[in-house]
Design a protein around this motif. Structure first.
Motif, short mmCIF file in Angstrom:
data_model
loop_
_atom_site.label_atom_id
_atom_site.label_comp_id
_atom_site.label_asym_id
_atom_site.label_seq_id
_atom_site.Cartn_x
_atom_site.Cartn_y
_atom_site.Cartn_z
N LEU A 195 13.85 -3.79 -4.98
CA LEU A 195 13.81 -5.24 -4.78
C LEU A 195 13.19 -5.61 -3.44
CD1 LEU A 195 14.84 -7.20 -6.87
CD2 LEU A 195 16.86 -7.57 -5.47
N LEU A 196 13.59 -4.89 -2.38
CA LEU A 196 13.12 -5.23 -1.03
C LEU A 196 11.91 -4.38 -0.63
CD1 LEU A 196 16.55 -5.55 0.85
CD2 LEU A 196 15.25 -7.33 -0.33
N LEU A 197 11.27 -3.77 -1.62
CA LEU A 197 10.23 -2.76 -1.36
C LEU A 197 9.27 -3.08 -0.20
CD1 LEU A 197 9.65 0.00 -2.69
CD2 LEU A 197 7.87 -1.12 -3.99
N PRO A 198 8.60 -4.24 -0.22
CA PRO A 198 7.63 -4.48 0.87
C PRO A 198 8.31 -4.76 2.20
CG PRO A 198 7.47 -6.18 -0.85
CD PRO A 198 8.65 -5.36 -1.16
N ALA A 199 9.58 -5.15 2.19
CA ALA A 199 10.28 -5.52 3.43
C ALA A 199 10.84 -4.31 4.16
CB ALA A 199 11.40 -6.50 3.10
N ILE A 200 11.03 -3.21 3.45
CA ILE A 200 11.59 -2.00 4.10
C ILE A 200 10.45 -1.26 4.80
CG2 ILE A 200 12.92 0.12 3.74
CD1 ILE A 200 14.00 -1.15 1.15
N PRO A 201 10.64 -0.87 6.07
CA PRO A 201 9.55 -0.24 6.81
C PRO A 201 9.09 1.10 6.18
CG PRO A 201 11.44 -0.67 8.25
CD PRO A 201 11.86 -1.01 6.87
N PHE A 202 7.91 1.50 6.53
CA PHE A 202 7.23 2.73 6.09
C PHE A 202 6.71 2.61 4.65
CE2 PHE A 202 10.21 4.09 9.40
CZ PHE A 202 9.33 4.67 10.28
N ARG A 203 5.67 3.39 4.37
CA ARG A 203 5.07 3.34 3.02
C ARG A 203 5.72 4.34 2.08
NH1 ARG A 203 -1.45 2.94 3.95
NH2 ARG A 203 -1.47 1.16 5.36
N LYS A 247 0.85 -1.19 0.00
CA LYS A 247 0.00 0.00 0.00
C LYS A 247 0.89 1.23 0.00
CE LYS A 247 -3.65 -1.80 2.94
NZ LYS A 247 -4.47 -1.47 4.11
N TYR A 248 0.36 2.30 -0.61
CA TYR A 248 1.10 3.56 -0.61
C TYR A 248 0.59 4.41 0.55
CZ TYR A 248 3.86 7.29 -2.75
OH TYR A 248 4.78 8.28 -3.00
N LEU A 249 0.97 5.68 0.60
CA LEU A 249 0.67 6.56 1.73
C LEU A 249 -0.80 6.50 2.16
CD1 LEU A 249 2.71 9.78 0.84
CD2 LEU A 249 3.50 7.64 1.84
N ALA A 250 -1.03 6.61 3.44
CA ALA A 250 -2.39 6.54 3.99
C ALA A 250 -3.09 7.89 3.88
CB ALA A 250 -2.33 6.09 5.44
N ASN A 251 -4.39 7.83 3.71
CA ASN A 251 -5.27 9.02 3.74
C ASN A 251 -4.89 10.14 2.77
OD1 ASN A 251 -6.50 7.73 5.96
ND2 ASN A 251 -4.93 8.59 7.31
N VAL A 252 -4.42 9.79 1.60
CA VAL A 252 -4.13 10.85 0.62
C VAL A 252 -5.00 10.72 -0.64
CG1 VAL A 252 -1.74 11.32 1.30
CG2 VAL A 252 -2.19 9.53 -0.37
N ALA A 253 -5.51 9.53 -0.91
CA ALA A 253 -6.25 9.31 -2.17
C ALA A 253 -7.49 10.21 -2.22
CB ALA A 253 -6.64 7.85 -2.30
N THR A 254 -7.78 10.71 -3.43
CA THR A 254 -8.87 11.68 -3.60
C THR A 254 -10.18 11.01 -4.05
OG1 THR A 254 -8.00 12.03 -5.82
CG2 THR A 254 -7.35 13.62 -4.14
#
Lengths: 100, 369
Positions: free
Chosen positions: B266-274, A2-9
Motif C-alpha cells: 500500500l505504501l510502496l512509493p512512500a517507503i524508502p529504498f527501491r 522505479k525498481y533497482l538501479a543499473n540492473v536492467a539488461t
C-alpha cells in the motif's frame, strides 16, 4: 516508481536501428523513444525486462534478457527447476499451486 | 440474429448445439464461418461476484472463456477485431469496454491466464494468434486485414511475423481496455498516456488480499512451532505456558504478514529504498518497534526473546514483501535476482539465529544454561 538501479539488461544497437518505432510503441514504461529517426533509451532503470521491444524489433537492434520480475517464480524455478514463469497457476509436478 | 444451423461446428468459439449458451451472451451473429456468439457488453451481478472471488481466492485459477471468436454489437466485415486472453476477467473487461461499438473478439487459448502474464509465458503468443486467425477463419469473417492486440500482449507477439504468416497487420491497442473508444476515435493511435502502465494505490490495494492469503497459509505451522516452543517443559507440554508465553509471538507473526503483504504494497512509493526486501524489512521493524513500545509485552524483558522478535519478524515481513514483486507492473527479473542473491542468505541466517536464541531461552528457563 522505479525498481533497482543499473540492473536492467536492455541494450540498443543504433547501427541496426531503422527508427521504425515498434519498440517505442510497445514499451509499457516509455523506456524507448524515437529521436532523430533512431531509438534511444530514456531511463534504463524503468525497464522491467518484459521483452516486448525485442520481440517486435524486425532488425534485432534491441536486446534484453527477457524474464519475469517475480520472486515466487524465481524461487520456484530454483526449487523445481525450469524457466521462471508467470504462469503460476499451472500445475507443477502433479501439484496444483497458486501464488499470484 | 440468425437461426442456428443443424450442424455441429467443431471450431472453437463457434456455437455449439449440445451446450447451453453462456449467460453472458445474447444470441448469435451469422458469419461466413458459421454463427458466433454475441457477447453482452455489460456485466451482470454474477460477473461482478466472480471478479470479486478472483481477487480473494484461487477461483481465478479456473475462470475461463472458451477460446475462439465472439461478436459484440452488430459487427460486419468492416468491423475491428480485438484479440484477448481466455482468462474470463480479461475478456470481461474487454467486452465491457466495447459497449456501443460493433466488433469481433478473438480469444486466444492462454490457459486461463491474463494477457500480460500469458504474453510473458508465450501462450498469448505469435503461434497461438496465427493459429486462432486461421482456425476461426477470420479472413472470411472480415474483409480488412487489421487486428487490434492489447499492448501488454506485445512481449509474446512478433507483429511482423503475424503479418507475414496471415496477412493481418497487428495494431497495438492501449494498455487499458477502457481507452479503446478513444484509441479508435484517434484512428488507432494511442497517446503516450495510453501506452504506459500505471500502479496506483487502488491497483495495489486490490492486489493485497492475494498477498495476505498465501502468506497466511504458513501461519498455522508457525503458530504450532511457537506454541510447542513455549509450552514445552521438562514435565511435558503445558498449555498455559504455551499460550501466555507464545501469545505475543503469535501477534508479531500476524503483524509481519500485515506489514509485508498489506502495509508495504500500500505504501510502496512512500517507503524508502527501491529494494522490496528493504522496504518490507523497514515496515516489519517499524511494526515490531511499535508493538514493543505501545503494548510493552513481557517478551521484551527477556534479552534472547527481544533479539528474536527484532530479527525474525522484520525478516519475515521482508520475505513476504519480496513476493509482491510478482504482482507489480514495474519489477524486472534482473532486479529480483539481485534481491534474492542477498536476501535468501540473510533470511536463512535470521531463521537460524532465531532458532538458536529460542533454544537458549528455553535452556535458561529450565536453568540448564
Amino acid at each position: 516508481m522505479k525498481y533497482l538501479a543499473n540492473v536492467a539488461t536492455l541494450t540498443l544497437n543504433k547501427d541496426k536501428c531503422t527508427g521504425c518505432g515498434n519498440c517505442a510503441e510497445v514499451c509499457p514504461h516509455a523506456v524507448l523513444e524515437i529521436q532523430d529517426k533512431k531509438a534511444f533509451i530514456t531511463d534504463p532503470d524503468r525497464c522491467m525486462e518484459c521483452g516486448a521491444c525485442q520481440t517486435n524489433c524486425p532488425f534485432e537492434a534491441v536486446g534484453v534478457d527477457k524474464g519475469v520480475g517475480c520472486a515466487a517464480a524465481l524461487i520456484n524455478s530454483m526449487i523445481y527447476g525450469g524457466e521462471p514463469s508467470c504462469d503460476c497457476s499451472a500445475p507443477q509436478e502433479g501439484k496444483a499451486k497458486s501464488c499470484c | 440474429m440468425t437461426t442456428i444451423p443443424l450442424k455441429l461446428k467443431s471450431e472453437a468459439g463457434l456455437l455449439k448445439l449440445n451446450e447451453p449458451a453462456p449467460i453472458w451472451t445474447t444470441g448469435s451473429v451469422a458469419t461466413p464461418a458459421g454463427p458466433v456468439y454475441k457477447a453482452l457488453t455489460s456485466l451482470s451481478p454474477q460477473d461482478c461476484r466472480e471478479h470479486f472471488r478472483c481477487r480473494i481466492s484461487a477461483y481465478r485459477d479456473n475462470f475461463i472463456v472458451e477460446p475462439g471468436i465472439y461478436a459484440v454489437g452488430s459487427p460486419d466485415e468492416n468491423s475491428e477485431v480485438f484479440a484477448s486472453a481466455n482468462y474470463k476477467y480479461s475478456f470481461d473487461l474487454l467486452r465491457q469496454s466495447l459497449d456501443g461499438l460493433n466488433g469481433w473478439i478473438l480469444v486466444l487459448d492462454t490457459k486461463g491466464i491474463n494477457v500480460w502474464c500469458a504474453a510473458g509465458k508465450g501462450s498469448f503468443g505469435t503461434v497461438e494468434l496465427i493459429k486462432k486467425i486461421s482456425d476461426c477463419k477470420l479472413a472470411s469473417i472480415v474483409s480488412h486485414r487489421r487486428i487490434i492486440v492489447p499492448q501488454l500482449g506485445a512481449p509474446g507477439i512478433c507483429s511482423y511475423l503475424v503479418t507475414k504468416k496471415t496477412g493481418f497487420k497487428v495494431y497495438y491497442g492501449p494498455v487499458y481496455a477502457k481507452n479503446i473508444p478513444a484509441y479508435l476515435e484517434a484512428d488507432r493511435k494511442a497517446s503516450p498516456e495510453m501506452r504506459t502502465v500505471q500502479f496506483t494505490i487502488k491497483d495495489r490495494l486490490i492486489l493485497t488480499p492475494m498477498e495476505i492469503i498465501p502468506a497466511m497459509k504458513n501461519y498455522p505451522l508457525f503458530a504450532l512451532i511457537i506454541l510447542l516452543s513455549f509450552g514445552l517443559q521438562p514435565s511435558g507440554i503445558i498449555f498455559r505456558d504455551a499460550f501466555y508465553g507464545g501469545f505475543h509471538f503469535l501477534v508479531l507473526g500476524m503483524l509481519a504478514v500485515v506489514s509485508g503483504a498489506f502495509i508495504t504494497p500500500l505504501l510502496l512509493p512512500a517507503i524508502p529504498f527501491r529494494s522490496f526486501a528493504i522496504k518490507g524489512w523497514l515496515a516489519g521493524i517499524s511494526t515490531v518497534f511499535a508493538y514493543h513500545k505501545i503494548f510493552a509485552p513481557s517478551i521484551f524483558t527477556s534479552l534472547p526473546l527481544s533479539v528474536v522478535a527484532y530479527i525474525f519478524f522484520p525478516a519475515a515481513s521482508s520475505y513476504i514483501a519480496l513476493q509482491f514483486t510478482g504482482s507489480t507492473t514495474f519489477t524486472g527479473m534482473s532486479g529480483v535476482k539481485k534481491e534474492l542473491k542477498y536476501g535468501i542468505p540473510a533470511y536463512m541466517t535470521a531463521v537460524v539465529i532465531s532458532l538458536i536464541l529460542l533454544s537458549a531461552y528455553k535452556l535458561m528457563e529450565w536453568r540448564l544454561l
